[in-house]
Design a protein around this motif. Structure first.
Motif, PDB file in Angstrom:
ATOM      1  N   LEU A 600       0.821  -1.211   0.000  1.00 23.87           N
ATOM      2  CA  LEU A 600       0.000   0.000   0.000  1.00 23.87           C
ATOM      3  C   LEU A 600       0.851   1.255   0.000  1.00 23.87           C
ATOM      4  CD1 LEU A 600      -2.750  -1.083   2.566  1.00 23.87           C
ATOM      5  CD2 LEU A 600      -3.049  -0.766   0.113  1.00 23.87           C
ATOM      6  N   MET A 601       2.007   1.192   0.660  1.00 24.09           N
ATOM      7  CA  MET A 601       2.865   2.383   0.740  1.00 24.09           C
ATOM      8  C   MET A 601       3.496   2.729  -0.601  1.00 24.09           C
ATOM      9  SD  MET A 601       4.537   1.543   4.485  1.00 24.09           S
ATOM     10  CE  MET A 601       5.824   2.787   4.399  1.00 24.09           C
ATOM     11  N   GLU A 605      -0.982   7.948  -3.749  1.00 26.24           N
ATOM     12  CA  GLU A 605      -2.064   8.702  -3.106  1.00 26.24           C
ATOM     13  C   GLU A 605      -2.175   8.415  -1.608  1.00 26.24           C
ATOM     14  OE1 GLU A 605      -3.041   8.529  -7.411  1.00 26.24           O
ATOM     15  OE2 GLU A 605      -2.333   7.088  -5.916  1.00 26.24           O
ATOM     16  N   ILE A 606      -1.670   7.273  -1.162  1.00 26.89           N
ATOM     17  CA  ILE A 606      -1.796   6.885   0.247  1.00 26.89           C
ATOM     18  C   ILE A 606      -0.719   7.577   1.064  1.00 26.89           C
ATOM     19  CG2 ILE A 606      -1.584   4.947   1.861  1.00 26.89           C
ATOM     20  CD1 ILE A 606      -3.045   3.225  -0.136  1.00 26.89           C
ATOM     21  N   GLU A 607      -1.139   8.303   2.111  1.00 27.06           N
ATOM     22  CA  GLU A 607      -0.226   9.112   2.910  1.00 27.06           C
ATOM     23  C   GLU A 607       0.433   8.325   4.034  1.00 27.06           C
ATOM     24  OE1 GLU A 607      -3.236  12.116   3.949  1.00 27.06           O
ATOM     25  OE2 GLU A 607      -1.986  13.546   2.863  1.00 27.06           O
ATOM     26  N   ILE A 630      -6.591  -2.583   8.074  1.00 24.99           N
ATOM     27  CA  ILE A 630      -5.643  -1.526   7.731  1.00 24.99           C
ATOM     28  C   ILE A 630      -6.395  -0.242   7.437  1.00 24.99           C
ATOM     29  CG2 ILE A 630      -3.857  -0.803   6.106  1.00 24.99           C
ATOM     30  CD1 ILE A 630      -3.240  -3.748   5.620  1.00 24.99           C
ATOM     31  N   GLU A 631      -5.967   0.844   8.062  1.00 25.01           N
ATOM     32  CA  GLU A 631      -6.482   2.179   7.744  1.00 25.01           C
ATOM     33  C   GLU A 631      -5.433   2.901   6.912  1.00 25.01           C
ATOM     34  OE1 GLU A 631      -9.422   3.197   8.394  1.00 25.01           O
ATOM     35  OE2 GLU A 631     -10.100   1.805   9.943  1.00 25.01           O
ATOM     36  N   ALA A 632      -5.887   3.487   5.798  1.00 25.76           N
ATOM     37  CA  ALA A 632      -4.952   4.135   4.882  1.00 25.76           C
ATOM     38  C   ALA A 632      -5.539   5.460   4.393  1.00 25.76           C
ATOM     39  CB  ALA A 632      -4.636   3.214   3.702  1.00 25.76           C
ATOM     40  N   PRO A 633      -5.254   6.582   5.073  1.00 22.40           N
ATOM     41  CA  PRO A 633      -5.694   7.891   4.571  1.00 22.40           C
ATOM     42  C   PRO A 633      -5.049   8.193   3.216  1.00 22.40           C
ATOM     43  CG  PRO A 633      -4.923   8.029   6.849  1.00 22.40           C
ATOM     44  CD  PRO A 633      -4.524   6.683   6.342  1.00 22.40           C
ATOM     45  N   PHE A 634      -5.793   8.884   2.355  1.00 20.75           N
ATOM     46  CA  PHE A 634      -5.269   9.166   1.022  1.00 20.75           C
ATOM     47  C   PHE A 634      -5.696  10.559   0.566  1.00 20.75           C
ATOM     48  CE2 PHE A 634      -9.475   7.393   0.392  1.00 20.75           C
ATOM     49  CZ  PHE A 634     -10.021   8.186  -0.598  1.00 20.75           C
ATOM     50  N   VAL A 635      -4.972  11.055  -0.415  1.00 20.41           N
ATOM     51  CA  VAL A 635      -5.314  12.321  -1.077  1.00 20.41           C
ATOM     52  C   VAL A 635      -5.247  12.070  -2.580  1.00 20.41           C
ATOM     53  CG1 VAL A 635      -4.641  14.705  -1.513  1.00 20.41           C
ATOM     54  CG2 VAL A 635      -4.454  13.769   0.803  1.00 20.41           C
TER      55      VAL A 635
END
Length: 998
Positions: A600-601, A605-607, A630-635
């Motif tokens: 994911l990293m 887009e994933i912060e 898994i929590e994955a904040p994104f922009v």
């Protein structure tokens, strides 16, 4: 009555202005103090009952713990569903009450039922405990602790004894659960060889260490005029001092201490139920849950302050991360986006009004309605105990274009009558205030009736139940209150402001100039419109047939559309479940979770990435160690959310042997609340045999895997996992003098470990655990050869017990006292209802269910079906009410039916718009059609009322239509354009948080 209101307002103008100013002041003050949330309270009252079962296997937990608790609660007052999960040593029962049940009453009912059920539970089982008084949407923050030098044990100790108590002391926090790291405990690790050498039995050790570390009281001593409290200081956290404790004396009088037969040390609690990480780095995670009816924004600010204070007290190498999941982030972005849309929509309204009226004063008069109506709505929401959220703000956004409609109609008519009055000779001119009263009176009934009609069109919202009602009723309240406020303003404040700003006497010779003051756009539109209208009247047959053809086409398109409950939310964060087969070790599951994190990293887009594998102690989320969340904040930057989700699925599916579910935090929780499964579709298979259920689940999964639009298709992993069974050989036990109670104590104490006392370090307490050392527990062979003391001498455990490998379920899930397995799925690129229909067709045709087995379907589509059915039925009643209101206005069934005929025609554009933008009908789009009904009816009323006035004045029907349509073009175009263009900001930014539903 309405004439009296208008006359009273004009006679008491100062009083009306003061009342409006006071209302705005109170509204601004109230709105600044109201709770802000992402959604209204969507939770059905749910009480969670958790029971520790002391290492029991899932089958025993189900039979001895879960079943008695379930049966005592099933059928209790207002209980609609009871779900449970039985796993190794732990039972969770969710008791879901009917919507609207008071949570305190629900908890009281559960407590009373548990009092009777507790007597049925076996010894050694913990007392059933109610979960915190929080909602499923109450998880407001996830906090990660990381360090490069501090050990995971010390990190966990700081989390348990420093950070958690500080956060729990924050008003509004219901629970703080801690996961990850190593739980510190003091251990007495017995050596069977040394015990044999010194002739010490397990019962000798158990008797010696029971409460060995608890201080005692010696009463009170009075001496020399003083009072002394006598304390026996047994407590110590020095392992050397603990090791010197006496176990027994030999026949020769020699003292045998713990140091002679065991190692006393500080160790890590086992088995571990969960681990956590932050950006693929081991961490300790704290999940903060809020109490109901607490402002998420305010509580988040308090927690941030507490964390800031704590950061200065902790060692410098420890970092506190609160950016993994913050519900406030979605709330703030959603509410701010909707507020921005309100402001931008208001700007559109200003532009439209000024372009059509070409007069600053008339524009100002019309615009005053907006803040008063909005603030009045907020006051009513506050009185009703509701919050400011995306739904209530959405109601205001939908209403903002309509708020000025009543004022526009009134101001436009007043302005026109004043111009006409000013064009008259001075000796026959009327007083401006009389002109304003007469002009306002002319439109008072159309204004009132049109408002009542729009209210009637929104009435179906208030008949919705369940989660859909909780979500949409605040929208309807905000819309209707704002609209009603605008009507009151149009009848009171608008005439007063007209008297001040438009009612000034004109000088002689100014009549022609005033009469020509109609805006250029209005004159240009009228000329074009009259040209087109004359052509339409001259060729009415092609117009009628063309309109009918367009209606038929729209009906055909509508029939082929898909449907769903709600659009997907852009919460700015992904919640991803990664699971593998039960039975894997916590280390292996941690390794797989780390692989998923690193994958994911690599997505730009994933912060940040935060992971929880397994569950925390006494955590209602009964996840096995084989499952990671898994929590994955994104922009988003350059790619759409759908493209990012597709990239996530592609990268994670490259990890062998895992099941993937990709969702969002709040959406996941809404799904769990609706169906008990964190996916939008849940196929629940009920029956008595778990193996048969799992086989049926896999059969269904195979058959529906090719359904278009299906994603994240998983079968609940209720499969058998390895077990080691130790069965007593009763004949041999009798020969060696071992009772069943002795045998149970042997297995429990030596292998699982028994907490015999507490060790205190200041205000911290840790378990003191008695068990055999690790060398005698590593592997089946070591356990078989474990030497145990008996009255006839020491023998291997295998002498008095059969030790063999077996299999058993890892988790047993039930609903309404029946075992179940769930096949879950999400939807991608297609409507929810269409996917569910295809699944139901395939299952009914291809799956043969054995006797005593049945299937139920759960998820968002249930709420969608219920809502659609309710809206359809109640909307028919609303149409009858609208027809009665129209008849009351015109006293003509023909004219009323003519206005209603416009309603299906008004849907043509909306249906085509939905078809061009995805072709899925959702509950929010149905609300849009309901709003459209009211607007279309209002326009029809304005036209027919004007036609009637002109006909009564002696004009022919054709002239009445031409002149009346031209007269009403301005207010109709202004009201329609303000309603439509006010929503343009939301259309442009439809992928922003908070805009999805609007």
């Amino acid at each position: 009555m309405l004439n009296r209101i208008i006359r009273f307002s004009l006679n008491n103008r100062l009083l009306v202005l003061l009342a409006a100013a006071l209302l705005m002041f109170v509204g601004i003050y109230t709105s600044s103090r109201m709770e802000v949330d992402v959604f209204p309270d969507l939770n059905a009252p749910t009480v969670v009952v958790m029971t520790e079962a002391n290492g029991m296997a899932p089958e025993e937990v189900e039979r001895l713990v879960t079943f008695p608790v379930e049966t005592s609660l099933n059928g209790a007052t207002d209980v609609r569903r009871v779900r449970s999960s039985s796993t190794t040593g732990f039972s969770v029962v969710w008791v879901e009450f009917e919507w609207g049940t008071d949570i305190y009453r629900a908890r009281q009912i559960v407590s009373e039922k548990l009092a009777a059920a507790s007597a049925l539970l076996p010894e050694g089982v913990g007392a059933p405990t109610l979960g915190p008084q929080s909602s499923i949407l109450g998880e407001l923050m996830t906090i990660s602790l990381t360090s490069d030098t501090t050990s995971l044990r010390d990190l966990r100790t700081l989390a348990d004894w420093t950070i958690r108590p500080r956060l729990l002391a924050t008003g509004g926090v219901a629970q703080v659960s801690v996961l990850g790291g190593e739980v510190k405990e003091y251990q007495i690790l017995l050596s069977p060889e040394k015990m044999k050498h010194f002739g010490v039995s397990l019962s000798d050790v158990t008797a010696a260490v029971a409460d060995m570390n608890r201080n005692v009281s010696g009463g009170i001593l009075y001496e020399y005029g003083n009072e002394y409290i006598i304390r026996g200081m047994l407590s110590s956290h020095d392992t050397g001092i603990l090791s010197a404790s006496l176990v027994k004396r030999t026949e020769s009088g020699e003292a045998i201490t713990l140091a002679d037969i065991a190692e006393v040390k500080v160790g890590n609690h086992a088995p571990k139920t969960g681990v956590a990480s932050y950006n693929a780095h081991p961490s300790v995670v704290l999940t903060v849950t809020k109490q109901p009816n607490i402002s998420t924004i305010d509580l988040t600010e308090k927690i941030d302050l507490a964390l800031n204070e704590l950061s200065h007290q902790l060692p410098s190498d420890i970092e506190i991360h609160s950016d993994v999941y913050r519900q406030s982030r979605f709330i703030e972005s959603s509410v701010n986006n909707v507020r921005q849309a309100l402001i931008e929509g208001a700007i559109f309204v200003v532009v439209i009004l000024f372009l059509f009226l070409a007069n600053v004063r008339t524009t100002v008069i019309s615009l005053v309605t907006i803040p008063i109506a909005l603030l009045t709505s907020i006051l009513v929401l506050h009185v009703l105990g509701l919050t400011i959220n995306t739904m209530s703000l959405g109601g205001l956004c939908i209403a903002i274009g309509s708020l000025v409609d009543d004022a526009i109609v009134d101001v436009e008519n007043v302005y026109k009558r004043i111009r006409e009055n000013n064009s008259l000779p001075s000796h026959i001119r009327k007083k401006p205030i009389d002109v304003i009263f007469k002009a306002s009176s002319e439109v008072r009934m159309p204004i009132l009736n049109s408002t009542l009609i729009i209210v009637a069109s929104f009435a179906p919202l208030f008949f919705l139940s369940g989660m859909e009602g909780r979500m949409l009723v605040p929208l309807g309240i905000a819309f209707i209150v704002a609209l009603a406020s605008s009507t009151v303003v149009a009848l009171t404040l608008t005439p007063v402001m007209c008297s001040y700003l438009l009612g000034k006497k004109k000088k002689k010779g100014q009549a022609v100039k005033d009469n020509a003051k109609e805006s250029v756009i209005s004159r240009w539109m009228k000329s074009i419109y009259l040209f087109l209208l004359r052509g339409a009247l001259a060729h009415h047959r092609p117009v009628i047939f063309g309109t009918a053809a367009a209606l038929v086409l729209a009906i055909v398109i509508f029939a082929g559309m898909g449907s769903s409950f709600l659009p997907s939310f852009n919460e700015g964060s992904f919640t991803i479940n990664v699971s593998t087969l039960p039975g894997v070790s916590i280390e292996e599951s941690d390794r797989i979770g780390t692989m998923a994190e690193r994958a994911l990293m690599t997505i730009p887009e994933i912060e940040v990435v935060g992971r929880k594998t397994g569950r925390a102690e006494l955590d209602e989320h009964a996840l096995g160690v084989n499952t990671s969340e898994i929590e994955a904040p994104f922009v988003l930057d350059g790619r759409s959310k759908e493209e990012v989700v597709a990239d996530i699925r592609e990268k994670l599916h490259a990890i062998p042997g895992v099941n993937i579910e990709v969702g969002s935090p709040i959406s996941h929780r809404i799904d769990a609340m609706l169906s008990g499964t964190r996916a939008s579709i849940a196929i629940k298979i009920f029956g008595p045999d778990l193996n048969r259920l799992f086989a049926l689940g896999n059969e269904i999964r195979k058959e529906i895997s090719d359904v278009e639009g299906i994603a994240d298709l998983n079968v609940e992993q209720q499969v058998e996992r390895p077990q080691l069974t130790i069965t007593p050989r009763r004949t041999m036990m009798a020969r060696y003098g071992v009772t069943m109670a002795d045998f149970g104590q042997l297995v429990n104490t030596l292998l699982a470990g028994e907490t015999v006392s507490q060790i205190y370090e200041g205000d911290k307490s840790f378990d003191l655990v008695l068990k055999v050392d690790d060398n005698h527990r590593q592997g089946i062979a070591a356990i078989r050869s474990l030497m145990v003391n008996t009255p006839q001498g020491e023998v291997p455990l295998s002498t008095i017990a059969d030790i063999s490998s077996a299999v058993g379920p890892n988790t047993i899930n039930r609903e309404n006292v029946t075992r179940k397995v769930v096949v879950s799925a999400n939807v991608s690129g297609r409507d929810l209802r269409g996917v569910v229909t295809d699944i139901q067709d395939i299952v009914s045709e291809r799956i043969q269910l054995p006797e005593d087995y049945h299937i139920e379907y759960g998820g968002q589509f249930e709420s969608q079906e219920t809502a659609m059915r309710t809206l359809t039925i109640v909307s028919l009643v609303s149409l009858i009410v609208i027809l009665l209101l129209l008849w009351n206005e015109f006293r003509s069934i023909k004219q009323s039916a003519l206005i209603l005929l416009n309603l299906p025609l008004a849907l043509i554009g909306g249906i085509i718009a939905i078809w061009l933008t995805g072709g899925v009908i959702s509950i929010p789009s149905v609300i849009g059609f309901i709003s459209l009904f009211g607007i279309a009816t209002r326009n029809g009323m304005l036209l027919i009322a004007r036609y009637n006035d002109l006909t009564r004045a002696g004009l022919s029907p054709k002239d009445s239509v031409l002149i009346g349509s031209a007269d009403r073009l301005n207010p109709i175009m202004m009201t329609a354009l303000t309603s439509a263009l006010a929503l343009i900001p939301m259309v442009i930014g439809s992928d922003k948080p908070g805009y999805e539903i609007q």
